[in-house]
Design a protein around this motif. Structure first.
Motif, PDB file in Angstrom:
ATOM      1  N   GLY A 112      36.724 -51.625  93.392  1.00 24.48           N
ATOM      2  CA  GLY A 112      36.538 -50.659  94.474  1.00 24.48           C
ATOM      3  C   GLY A 112      37.708 -49.704  94.583  1.00 24.48           C
ATOM      4  O   GLY A 112      37.541 -48.499  94.785  1.00 24.48           O
ATOM      5  N   GLY A 113      38.921 -50.232  94.422  1.00 20.38           N
ATOM      6  CA  GLY A 113      40.089 -49.370  94.481  1.00 20.38           C
ATOM      7  C   GLY A 113      40.095 -48.354  93.363  1.00 20.38           C
ATOM      8  O   GLY A 113      40.428 -47.177  93.562  1.00 20.38           O
ATOM      9  N   LEU A 114      39.702 -48.778  92.186  1.00 17.97           N
ATOM     10  CA  LEU A 114      39.673 -47.849  91.053  1.00 17.97           C
ATOM     11  C   LEU A 114      38.632 -46.756  91.284  1.00 17.97           C
ATOM     12  O   LEU A 114      38.880 -45.567  91.026  1.00 17.97           O
ATOM     13  N   LEU A 115      37.465 -47.138  91.779  1.00 23.03           N
ATOM     14  CA  LEU A 115      36.430 -46.129  92.037  1.00 23.03           C
ATOM     15  C   LEU A 115      36.865 -45.151  93.114  1.00 23.03           C
ATOM     16  O   LEU A 115      36.617 -43.946  93.027  1.00 23.03           O
ATOM     17  N   MET A 116      37.522 -45.663  94.139  1.00 25.07           N
ATOM     18  CA  MET A 116      38.001 -44.771  95.204  1.00 25.07           C
ATOM     19  C   MET A 116      39.039 -43.810  94.665  1.00 25.07           C
ATOM     20  O   MET A 116      39.085 -42.644  95.068  1.00 25.07           O
ATOM     21  N   LEU A 117      39.864 -44.293  93.769  1.00 24.55           N
ATOM     22  CA  LEU A 117      40.878 -43.416  93.181  1.00 24.55           C
ATOM     23  C   LEU A 117      40.209 -42.287  92.408  1.00 24.55           C
ATOM     24  O   LEU A 117      40.578 -41.117  92.538  1.00 24.55           O
ATOM     25  N   ILE A 118      39.212 -42.641  91.615  1.00 24.58           N
ATOM     26  CA  ILE A 118      38.510 -41.619  90.841  1.00 24.58           C
ATOM     27  C   ILE A 118      37.837 -40.628  91.774  1.00 24.58           C
ATOM     28  O   ILE A 118      37.903 -39.412  91.596  1.00 24.58           O
ATOM     29  N   TRP A 119      37.176 -41.162  92.797  1.00 20.64           N
ATOM     30  CA  TRP A 119      36.480 -40.275  93.740  1.00 20.64           C
ATOM     31  C   TRP A 119      37.452 -39.360  94.450  1.00 20.64           C
ATOM     32  O   TRP A 119      37.169 -38.188  94.689  1.00 20.64           O
ATOM     33  N   SER A 120      38.609 -39.885  94.820  1.00 19.23           N
ATOM     34  CA  SER A 120      39.596 -39.062  95.522  1.00 19.23           C
ATOM     35  C   SER A 120      40.084 -37.939  94.624  1.00 19.23           C
ATOM     36  O   SER A 120      40.253 -36.803  95.074  1.00 19.23           O
ATOM     37  N   ILE A 121      40.296 -38.244  93.364  1.00 17.72           N
ATOM     38  CA  ILE A 121      40.768 -37.224  92.436  1.00 17.72           C
ATOM     39  C   ILE A 121      39.719 -36.131  92.304  1.00 17.72           C
ATOM     40  O   ILE A 121      40.016 -34.938  92.418  1.00 17.72           O
TER      41      ILE A 121
END
Lengths: 686, 321
Positions: free
Chosen positions: A138-147
């Motif tokens: 989830g953290g990795l996906l949120m990071l991608i989405w934020s970018i």
């Protein structure tokens, strides 16, 4: 020397644990459900090494009452032991040297010991592992989405510059609004609001509270701050959260009263807004903190109480060591499992390092350990391995137990006084053999009761003396420190805590060192020192690489927007006739039909002249003749068309007022068009 | 009248009208704001959407006199404003008032009349008086004109010149109702609703003409912050520099925005204007005041698109961004 030791033992007896206290602790510790091998109803399946303790624990053992019952006759030897149930912390002690003992019904044949399945539980429960993976993904996906989101909003970078300056400084000229420097950190905004309020600048304070609220909501992705968006837009963004929307609307109304109304900002006004903003701002943050703490709590190891802290990963099987460590802790000994590597060991100032189980340090690690020991540390070795460094001058040999008396140990070299009356027993005949050419033993502690023979040894002063050739435990001097070597780890195993006075002796011996005692086993050093090592240890490298490759493909496919995004331009090339049509509509809207007629007829006449009579100034009649000759149409008809066109051209140049186009005008234009087309000279093919 | 009372009265009027005119909440809101702001509206919509019913309902609820003019190509200015008619009995010219002498006037299909007739009405709208033979006669207060035009027919029409369009405070576009709304309309008719018998439907009068005048005067007390003035100026100024706009809005548009903003603030029981008031009303106030470049029209850009783009860029005063 012996009287001195006796005196020392007497003194220590008052400071060290008592037998009763240790026995009580051992009973309480083994009563924990973790040690289900003491519960006859647990269905715990014993390994062969576990069964070594069966006879020594014996029936009706107060500290481990159910163990003897588990030593039943189902396992007849020669069968592969059934692995423990999932979730169990059972580990098999691999590569144990020596032979198993007390194999009931084994008939002398050793049962298979090599388990095919090793269930290793690093201390995390199944749910915790799932939660860990969920958080990581989830953290990795949120990071991608934020970018992607931050790249796609096309926000001006100038809006994100952080400087301590009020964004609503009234001294700023209005035109500088686009260039002002804006504070975006919520905490700093709240602090600045407090400071402004403290200085009596309540208007600025209210503005800072307002900004803090919006920044918090923007940071949580609930709204999108933009200089062209109004409070109404922000409230509409919260339409899916009615309660929050109502609360935010209330704050914004109060702020608007200050910003645009005639409400004079004062402390009561500031307080009222602050009381509304604070719970909104901290609620989100509190939720994050709560989630983090819950995640840390659920995803971590045993954090139930101090007694179990730092014990994750320690074995709770009969051949584990966890019970012994718990007993030590109950005696206020700081003992814990060392998970980090042996690097930087020199920084450990005092205490002891306890090598337990089938741990096999490398040569470098041995150097590190012994170097630390020489500086004053205490190293306790209870591995049962025969590959101790030669510089210790001592070897380990595991022998066979032929009779019950072979399981007894006796104290020597002064320890018999300290531990007078105590009984020690281990199921195996492990012994230490001193290297006569490299005798380094400074003191003996325990030896097998049935040890035979003596050797003549030479001490460091060159004097000879007789010493038992077989020992179970001995001290070896190493510079300022010492190494205590045990022939095997069995004295410290969990099942051993239920046997005779093993628990008391082991506890008392390790209580003397002060500082912390770190248990080093085969799990020591498996923790990662950096993220890359963590990934490698967890065998997640292929997964990470795949995710990175997926991200790269995603960027290649969708691309990254640079700069401010604009609405996609609808690229549609329109036909020329569409443009003509549009222009015609403009002329029609302007009631310019006559003008258009005049322009068109003028153009037609000029084109005809260019085609049929270039460079000449013929009259209409001459032009008509030439056109008739070229097109083959009757001259009279051509003449009529040209006259009408000419008259229209003349009249349009002098016309005024609105002219309503007639049907005949359109027909004339079509006739002229056909005439013009017919006047084209066909190109002769060469 | 206190602001709370202002708000309550406004809400009662709006709810009363919404009982009759279903699914046109935004139209009703804009019309009421225009009335309070002493402006006139131009409504564009296909026939049958309730434009006449709206004005008639307004007249009933607001307690105002209502008249309707159907504009045709042969309509003369005197048919609108009135004129001097010779009275043989008195042997004198007598001024016969035209239908413009009313409080609520529906100018239906204004684009069907020739320009001079349009001009006569527009002059009356601007000056709130009619001048005939050198004599100026004031129109009653309140005076509100709701003009309509059909967007789909261009044959035989006389589009209002842009300069004349500027006199309308708002241009409101009326669209077909949704299916649910249309069903509700049919249910109303099943229950016996007749557009010509509004009192029979239970429609009540909420205000009187004098009260409306009072409410209009009360808007002068609505506070307008300097930031709001900057915001209005910024928006209108951007219409003059927009790449798709050939001719932007005039200062009359700024005044109209300001007046409408005040009316909306008062309707929401606020004694000050906020940026939301301006932003919500800007499309209706500006869309008919912009003349687009031909190439923009060819590309399908509309005035609403331009206004939306401007509102996405105009800096909101006191913004946290």
């Amino acid at each position: 020397m012996i009287p001195a030791l006796h005196a020392l033992a007497t003194v220590l007896a008052f400071a060290n644990p008592t037998i009763d206290s240790v026995e009580r602790d051992a009973k309480e510790v083994l009563a924990d459900e973790r040690y289900d091998f003491c519960d006859a109803d647990s269905g715990y399946l014993l390994w062969s090494d576990d069964r070594d303790w069966c006879e020594l624990v014996g029936p009706r053992n107060e500290r481990c009452p159910g163990f003897y019952e588990l030593c039943d006759d189902k396992w007849q030897g020669g069968d592969t032991p059934v692995a423990a149930e999932p979730g169990d912390n059972t580990r098999t002690p691999p590569k144990k040297k020596g032979k198993g003992v007390f194999n009931k019904g084994a008939g002398g044949d050793d049962p298979k010991k090599d388990p095919t399945t090793v269930r290793v539980n690093p201390g995390l429960s199944s749910f915790s592992q799932m939660l860990m993976w969920a958080l990581a993904i989830g953290g990795l996906l949120m990071l991608i989405w934020s970018i992607v989101r931050n790249r796609g909003t096309g926000r001006d970078e100038e809006e994100e510059v952080h400087v301590d300056q009020s964004p609503l400084d009234p001294e700023l000229p209005p035109g500088d609004a686009a260039r002002r420097i804006i504070e975006t950190d919520v905490t700093r905004l709240l602090e600045r609001a407090r400071q402004n309020a403290g200085r009596g600048e309540y208007r600025l304070a209210v503005n800072d509270l307002y900004a803090a609220l919006l920044r918090r909501l923007d940071g949580d992705g609930l709204i999108e701050i933009h200089r062209a968006r109004t409070n109404g837009d922000y409230v509409r963004d919260l339409r899916d959260k009615p309660q929050l929307r109502g609360e935010v609307r209330s704050v914004l109304r109060d702020v608007e009263h200050v910003q645009f109304g005639d409400t004079e900002p004062s402390e009561p006004v500031y307080r009222r807004i602050l009381d509304k903003v604070k719970p909104l701002v901290t609620r989100q943050l509190g939720g994050l903190i709560l989630a983090f703490l819950m995640g840390a709590t659920l995803g971590g190891c045993d954090y139930g109480d101090d007694e179990h802290e730092g014990l994750a990963g320690l074995d709770t099987s009969p051949t584990g060591i966890r019970a012994f460590i718990q007993i030590l802790r109950r005696q206020d000994v700081d003992a814990h499992h060392r998970t980090r590597t042996l690097e930087q060991l020199r920084k450990k100032e005092e205490g002891a390092m306890f090598l337990f189980g089938d741990v096999a340090p490398s040569d470098e690690e041995w150097d590190e350990l012994l170097a630390w020991t020489k500086e004053g540390g205490t190293l306790i070795i209870a591995t049962g391995r025969d590959d101790l460094p030669a510089r210790l001058g001592i070897d380990v040999v595991l022998g066979e137990v032929d009779s019950e008396s072979d399981t007894y140990l006796e104290f020597v070299d002064g320890y018999e006084y300290r531990y007078e009356g105590l009984t020690l027993r281990t199921p195996r005949y492990g012994r230490l053999e001193a290297n006569p050419n490299n005798y380094r033993i400074s003191q003996m502690i325990v030896r097998p009761l049935q040890s035979q023979g003596e050797d003549v040894m030479e001490d460091e002063f060159g004097e000879y003396y007789a010493a038992p050739s077989e020992l179970y435990a001995a001290r070896v001097s190493q510079g300022l420190g010492e190494v205590i070597v045990f022939a095997d780890p069995m004295l410290f195993e969990n099942a051993s805590m239920a046997v005779e006075d093993n628990a008391y002796f082991a506890t008392d011996l390790l209580t003397d060192f002060g500082g912390e005692i770190e248990i080093i086993d085969e799990w020591t050093g498996t923790g990662a020192q950096n993220p890359l090592q963590s990934i490698e240890n967890s065998a997640m490298t292929p997964v990470i690489l795949q995710l990175l490759a997926f991200m790269a493909l995603l960027y290649l496919w969708r691309g990254i927007a640079f700069g401010r995004l604009r609405d996609p331009a609808t690229r549609g090339r329109r036909a020329f006739v569409d443009h003509v049509h549009a222009l015609a509509l403009q002329y029609a809207k302007a009631r310019a039909s006559r003008h258009v007629l005049g322009m068109y007829t003028t153009w037609v006449l000029e084109r005809l002249r260019d085609r049929v009579a270039p460079g000449t100034q013929r009259s209409l009649h001459g032009l008509a003749q030439a056109v008739a000759a070229r097109t083959g149409r009757p001259e009279a008809e051509v003449m009529r068309l040209l006259v009408e066109a000419h008259s229209l051209r003349e009249s349009s140049s002098h016309a005024s007022g609105v002219y309503t186009a007639r049907k005949h005008d359109l027909e004339l234009m079509r006739e002229l068009t056909r005439l013009l087309s017919a006047s084209k000279r066909s190109r002769k093919k060469k | 009248m206190q602001l709370d009372q202002f708000n309550q009265t406004y809400e009662r009027v709006r709810q009363e009208i919404s009982r009759v005119l279903l699914g046109q909440d935004e139209v009703v809101e804009h019309v009421l704001i225009a009335i309070l702001a002493r402006g006139h509206v131009l409504i564009e919509g296909v026939p049958g959407l309730g434009k006449t019913l709206l004005v008639r309902t307004l007249g009933h609820v607001l307690g105002c006199e209502f008249k309707r003019i159907q504009f045709t190509p042969d309509l003369m200015p005197s048919d609108v404003t009135g004129g001097n008619i010779y009275n043989q009995k008195d042997d004198a010219f007598q001024f016969i008032q035209g239908p413009v002498f009313t409080q609520l006037l529906l100018a239906d299909e204004i684009n069907r009349a020739p320009a001079k007739t349009q001009a006569a009405l527009l002059e009356a709208m601007q000056d709130r008086s009619v001048t005939a033979d050198g004599v100026s006669r004031r129109l009653p207060e309140p005076f509100f004109v709701m003009a309509t035009q059909n967007p789909v027919e261009s044959q035989g029409t006389y589009p209002l010149p842009e300069a004349q369009l500027d006199r309308f405070m708002m241009k409101i576009e009326v669209h077909h109702p949704t299916a649910d709304v249309e069903k509700a309309i049919l249910r109303n008719h099943v229950q016996g609703f007749e557009a010509s018998n509004l009192p029979g439907f239970g429609l009540s009068q909420v205000l009187s003409a004098d009260q409306i005048v009072g409410m209009q005067a009360q808007l002068n007390q609505i506070r307008v912050d300097e930031g709001i003035i900057d915001y209005i100026t910024d928006i209108v100024g951007r219409t003059r520099s927009h790449r798709s706009v050939y001719l932007g809005a005039s200062p009359r548009a700024s005044i109209a925005l300001l007046a409408c903003g005040r009316a909306r603030a008062a309707a929401e029981a606020r004694d000050f204007v906020i940026p939301d008031d301006i932003k919500a009303l800007a499309p209706a106030v500006l869309r008919h005041r912009l003349i687009l470049h031909p190439d923009a029209e060819i590309e399908g850009v509309s005035a609403d698109d331009c206004v939306d783009g401007i509102l996405r860029e105009a800096i909101v005063p006191k913004s946290a961004a």
